[in-house]
Design a protein around this motif. Structure first.
Motif, PDB file in Angstrom:
ATOM      1  N   ARG A   1       0.723  -1.175   0.038  1.00  7.75           N
ATOM      2  CA  ARG A   1      -0.019   0.064   0.046  1.00  7.75           C
ATOM      3  C   ARG A   1       0.680   1.358  -0.057  1.00  7.75           C
ATOM      4  NH1 ARG A   1      -4.655  -1.839   4.325  1.00  7.75           N
ATOM      5  NH2 ARG A   1      -5.800  -3.073   2.884  1.00  7.75           N
ATOM      6  N   GLY A   2       1.753   1.215   0.703  1.00 13.80           N
ATOM      7  CA  GLY A   2       3.119   2.276   0.692  1.00 13.80           C
ATOM      8  C   GLY A   2       3.368   2.682  -0.956  1.00 13.80           C
ATOM      9  N   LEU A   3       3.655   1.560  -1.533  1.00 12.34           N
ATOM     10  CA  LEU A   3       4.231   1.963  -3.030  1.00 12.34           C
ATOM     11  C   LEU A   3       3.207   2.289  -3.708  1.00 12.34           C
ATOM     12  CD1 LEU A   3       6.084  -1.590  -3.346  1.00 12.34           C
ATOM     13  CD2 LEU A   3       7.073   0.613  -3.168  1.00 12.34           C
ATOM     14  N   THR A   4       1.700   1.960  -3.486  1.00 13.59           N
ATOM     15  CA  THR A   4       0.605   2.114  -4.468  1.00 13.59           C
ATOM     16  C   THR A   4       0.449   3.677  -4.129  1.00 13.59           C
ATOM     17  OG1 THR A   4      -0.167   0.139  -4.535  1.00 13.59           O
ATOM     18  CG2 THR A   4      -1.778   1.918  -4.978  1.00 13.59           C
ATOM     19  N   ASN A   5       0.521   4.034  -2.602  1.00 14.01           N
ATOM     20  CA  ASN A   5       0.195   5.325  -2.276  1.00 14.01           C
ATOM     21  C   ASN A   5       1.310   6.527  -2.869  1.00 14.01           C
ATOM     22  OD1 ASN A   5       1.137   7.455   0.298  1.00 14.01           O
ATOM     23  ND2 ASN A   5      -1.196   7.365  -0.240  1.00 14.01           N
ATOM     24  N   ASP A   6       2.530   6.031  -3.105  1.00 12.34           N
ATOM     25  CA  ASP A   6       3.362   6.786  -3.601  1.00 12.34           C
ATOM     26  C   ASP A   6       3.315   7.218  -5.118  1.00 12.34           C
ATOM     27  OD1 ASP A   6       6.168   8.193  -3.517  1.00 12.34           O
ATOM     28  OD2 ASP A   6       6.687   6.655  -5.075  1.00 12.34           O
ATOM     29  N   MET A   7       2.614   6.194  -5.548  1.00 10.21           N
ATOM     30  CA  MET A   7       2.655   6.073  -7.312  1.00 10.21           C
ATOM     31  C   MET A   7       1.242   6.932  -7.340  1.00 10.21           C
ATOM     32  SD  MET A   7       1.255   3.175  -9.699  1.00 10.21           S
ATOM     33  CE  MET A   7      -0.476   2.909  -9.174  1.00 10.21           C
ATOM     34  N   VAL A   8       0.362   6.901  -6.804  1.00  7.97           N
ATOM     35  CA  VAL A   8      -0.931   7.953  -6.800  1.00  7.97           C
ATOM     36  C   VAL A   8      -0.699   9.096  -6.289  1.00  7.97           C
ATOM     37  CG1 VAL A   8      -2.407   5.738  -7.311  1.00  7.97           C
ATOM     38  CG2 VAL A   8      -2.158   6.992  -4.849  1.00  7.97           C
ATOM     39  N   ASN A   9       0.237   9.472  -5.689  1.00 12.20           N
ATOM     40  CA  ASN A   9       0.778  10.810  -5.325  1.00 12.20           C
ATOM     41  C   ASN A   9       1.312  11.574  -6.340  1.00 12.20           C
ATOM     42  OD1 ASN A   9      -0.301  11.783  -2.643  1.00 12.20           O
ATOM     43  ND2 ASN A   9       0.535  10.015  -1.682  1.00 12.20           N
ATOM     44  N   HIS A  10       1.353  11.086  -7.320  1.00  8.74           N
ATOM     45  CA  HIS A  10       2.056  11.946  -8.535  1.00  8.74           C
ATOM     46  C   HIS A  10       0.916  12.359  -9.655  1.00  8.74           C
ATOM     47  CE1 HIS A  10       5.664  10.072  -6.457  1.00  8.74           C
ATOM     48  NE2 HIS A  10       6.312  11.313  -6.975  1.00  8.74           N
ATOM     49  N   GLU A  11       1.100  13.228 -10.202  1.00 14.11           N
ATOM     50  CA  GLU A  11       0.022  13.494 -11.160  1.00 14.11           C
ATOM     51  C   GLU A  11       0.474  13.010 -12.568  1.00 14.11           C
ATOM     52  OE1 GLU A  11      -2.144  17.947 -11.042  1.00 14.11           O
ATOM     53  OE2 GLU A  11       0.164  18.102 -10.903  1.00 14.11           O
ATOM     54  N   PRO A  12      -0.314  12.772 -13.393  1.00  8.79           N
ATOM     55  CA  PRO A  12      -0.064  12.210 -14.890  1.00  8.79           C
ATOM     56  C   PRO A  12       1.004  12.883 -15.534  1.00  8.79           C
ATOM     57  CG  PRO A  12      -2.184  12.004 -14.416  1.00  8.79           C
ATOM     58  CD  PRO A  12      -1.740  12.811 -13.123  1.00  8.79           C
ATOM     59  N   LYS A  13       1.769  12.402 -16.372  1.00  8.42           N
ATOM     60  CA  LYS A  13       2.824  13.182 -17.118  1.00  8.42           C
ATOM     61  C   LYS A  13       2.245  14.342 -18.202  1.00  8.42           C
ATOM     62  CE  LYS A  13       3.531   9.486 -20.434  1.00  8.42           C
ATOM     63  NZ  LYS A  13       4.510   8.486 -20.765  1.00  8.42           N
ATOM     64  N   TRP A  14       0.964  13.951 -18.533  1.00 11.07           N
ATOM     65  CA  TRP A  14       0.467  14.835 -19.693  1.00 11.07           C
ATOM     66  C   TRP A  14      -0.055  16.269 -18.936  1.00 11.07           C
ATOM     67  CZ3 TRP A  14      -1.685  10.107 -18.622  1.00 11.07           C
ATOM     68  CH2 TRP A  14      -2.886  10.235 -18.000  1.00 11.07           C
ATOM     69  N   ARG A  15       0.216  16.488 -17.814  1.00 11.03           N
ATOM     70  CA  ARG A  15      -0.278  17.792 -17.173  1.00 11.03           C
ATOM     71  C   ARG A  15       0.826  18.618 -17.032  1.00 11.03           C
ATOM     72  NH1 ARG A  15      -4.186  15.076 -12.230  1.00 11.03           N
ATOM     73  NH2 ARG A  15      -5.453  14.005 -13.505  1.00 11.03           N
ATOM     74  N   HIS A  16       0.948  19.700 -18.362  1.00 12.88           N
ATOM     75  CA  HIS A  16       2.182  20.415 -18.398  1.00 12.88           C
ATOM     76  C   HIS A  16       1.529  21.727 -19.242  1.00 12.88           C
ATOM     77  CE1 HIS A  16       2.516  19.172 -22.555  1.00 12.88           C
ATOM     78  NE2 HIS A  16       2.350  17.866 -22.103  1.00 12.88           N
ATOM     79  N   ASN A  17       2.449  22.666 -19.293  1.00 14.82           N
ATOM     80  CA  ASN A  17       2.067  23.941 -19.890  1.00 14.82           C
ATOM     81  C   ASN A  17       3.157  24.104 -21.253  1.00 14.82           C
ATOM     82  OD1 ASN A  17       0.590  26.283 -20.168  1.00 14.82           O
ATOM     83  ND2 ASN A  17       2.300  27.421 -19.392  1.00 14.82           N
ATOM     84  N   LYS A  18       3.485  22.921 -21.723  1.00 13.64           N
ATOM     85  CA  LYS A  18       4.081  22.975 -23.074  1.00 13.64           C
ATOM     86  C   LYS A  18       3.456  23.198 -24.307  1.00 13.64           C
ATOM     87  CE  LYS A  18       7.513  19.978 -20.864  1.00 13.64           C
ATOM     88  NZ  LYS A  18       8.350  18.542 -20.911  1.00 13.64           N
ATOM     89  N   ARG A  19       3.910  23.145 -25.399  1.00 15.84           N
ATOM     90  CA  ARG A  19       3.191  23.597 -26.608  1.00 15.84           C
ATOM     91  C   ARG A  19       2.433  22.528 -27.162  1.00 15.84           C
ATOM     92  NH1 ARG A  19       3.911  28.438 -28.628  1.00 15.84           N
ATOM     93  NH2 ARG A  19       3.394  28.023 -30.605  1.00 15.84           N
ATOM     94  N   LYS A  20       2.742  21.264 -26.720  1.00 17.64           N
ATOM     95  CA  LYS A  20       2.373  20.064 -27.615  1.00 17.64           C
ATOM     96  C   LYS A  20       1.191  19.248 -26.535  1.00 17.64           C
ATOM     97  CE  LYS A  20       3.358  15.922 -30.281  1.00 17.64           C
ATOM     98  NZ  LYS A  20       4.505  15.051 -30.587  1.00 17.64           N
ATOM     99  N   LEU A  21       0.085  18.742 -27.345  1.00 18.14           N
ATOM    100  CA  LEU A  21      -0.881  18.201 -26.199  1.00 18.14           C
ATOM    101  C   LEU A  21      -0.323  16.839 -26.267  1.00 18.14           C
ATOM    102  CD1 LEU A  21      -3.676  18.023 -24.829  1.00 18.14           C
ATOM    103  CD2 LEU A  21      -4.806  17.373 -26.978  1.00 18.14           C
ATOM    104  N   THR A  22      -0.499  16.024 -24.842  1.00 19.08           N
ATOM    105  CA  THR A  22       0.192  14.736 -24.876  1.00 19.08           C
ATOM    106  C   THR A  22      -0.897  13.800 -24.162  1.00 19.08           C
ATOM    107  OG1 THR A  22       1.702  15.627 -22.859  1.00 19.08           O
ATOM    108  CG2 THR A  22       2.431  15.403 -25.060  1.00 19.08           C
ATOM    109  N   SER A  23      -1.785  14.468 -24.038  1.00 17.04           N
ATOM    110  CA  SER A  23      -2.989  13.673 -23.192  1.00 17.04           C
ATOM    111  C   SER A  23      -3.513  12.433 -23.660  1.00 17.04           C
ATOM    112  CB  SER A  23      -4.078  14.487 -22.460  1.00 17.04           C
ATOM    113  OG  SER A  23      -4.920  14.868 -23.806  1.00 17.04           O
TER     114      SER A  23
END
Length: 362
Positions: A332-354
């Motif tokens: 559960r600690g490992l899973t908790n660490d994983m879900v405590n990060h945002e997905p990588k496509w949430r950014h302010n760059k010029r290309k949509l990666t969602s």
């Protein structure tokens, strides 16, 4: 023939008890002269869903008019003025009424010679103290319903522990577990040391709705407790239960973790206090750092002493669950660490990666 409600039934015709729509008015005669600290009456004043004031003032729709006679909540100055409705009920001149007993029932039969354990007023004929047992003998058979308030009244409680000289017992032990009031209800047991205020008021309101003809009898378990209130254990409603599953135990009373190792009996005790709280949903033993000592149970206090020691099952259950809990806690600690990060496509760059594709077709 005479029915349990005291009405007469003509063969071939429905009884008045079956035909009636319910009572418009009922009296509650509360006696707290059992072996007791009056803590249940004091706890009752904390109820808010509903409050006893709301019931007496007629603010709860569907209930009959309620006349409450309780020494702590009575405007009477006491003495015979206060005892008048009890005397009338004993003579059969006050009907219907609900008898509430607070405190455990001593055994008068073990006294040799004169003396008594506890009394309520003086007998009008002899002037001698009138024992609790005499009042119960007079009133219980005439009562429309009989309710035991608190663990002392339900099962004997503190005063009935091993080594006591009084022979104390619960009300159902005294009247008999097959006792039926005029409504057909057995003794209704609402344990707690003291009663959880909302638990008692909920049971009382259901009983009053039944008296009004607006509800069926309250469902009771094999120990005559309201089933919907005492059908689960403390552990099943406890905020600390997940720590138990993960074998993460408190070592002192300042810890927010599971308290089984420091004396909590929650996994085997029928009580809803962790879910319900104590006043306005706040408080309750494990919720505020207290261990469960089993005060709602028929075997209290003897089976749960000494209170601060780890229960016998605590060692075994922690040994069995320890390897499982350690693995689960790590995963559960490992899973908790994983879900405590945002997905990588949430950014302010010029290309949509969602992953969005405007030209995609099913």
């Amino acid at each position: 023939m005479t029915t349990q409600s005291g009405t007469t039934e003509v063969q071939g015709e429905p009884s008045r008890a079956e035909a009636r729509e319910g009572f418009d008015e009922i009296t509650i005669l509360w006696i707290s002269e059992g072996m007791s600290c009056d803590g249940d009456t004091v706890s009752l004043t904390a109820a808010g869903q509903p409050s006893i004031e709301d019931v007496v003032l007629g603010l709860i729709p569907g209930l009959p008019k309620v006349n409450l006679v309780n020494k702590v909540l009575s405007p009477s100055l006491g003495g015979e003025d206060f005892l008048a409705p009890y005397r009338a009920a004993a003579r059969g001149e006050l009907e219907p009424f609900i008898l509430v007993i607070e405190g455990s029932i001593p055994n008068q039969n073990i006294i040799e010679g004169d003396g008594y354990w506890t009394s309520f007023g003086n007998h009008p004929d002899t002037g001698e103290p009138q024992t609790l047992n005499e009042w119960i003998d007079d009133l219980a058979p005439r009562a429309w319903a009989v309710i035991a308030a608190g663990t002392c009244a339900t099962y004997g409680g503190i005063h009935a522990m091993a080594g006591n000289p009084t022979g104390c017992m619960g009300l159902a032990d005294y009247l008999g577990w097959d006792f039926k009031a005029r409504s057909g209800l057995p003794v209704v047991n609402v344990p707690g040391c003291p009663i959880q205020p909302e638990n008692f008021m909920e049971t009382l309101v259901w009983t009053l709705q039944h008296a009004a003809g607006a509800a069926p009898p309250p469902p009771l378990d094999h120990m005559l407790r309201p089933q919907w209130l005492f059908g689960k254990t403390v552990h099943e409603g406890c905020d600390r239960a997940a720590y138990y599953e993960q074998a993460d135990f408190a070592r002192d009373y300042n810890s927010p973790k599971c308290q089984v190792k420091v004396g909590c009996w929650g996994p085997v005790v029928n009580c809803n206090v962790p879910k319900r709280g104590w006043m306005a949903g706040i408080g309750g033993c494990p919720n505020v750092g207290g261990i469960c000592i089993g005060c709602t149970m028929p075997s209290f206090p003897d089976a749960f002493m000494p209170f601060m020691d780890e229960p016998p099952g605590g060692t075994l259950s922690s040994m069995v669950i320890k390897p499982y809990g350690a693995v689960i806690r790590r995963l559960r600690g490992l899973t908790n660490d994983m879900v405590n990060h945002e997905p990588k496509w949430r950014h302010n760059k010029r290309k949509l990666t969602s992953g969005y594709d405007p030209h995609w077709r099913a």
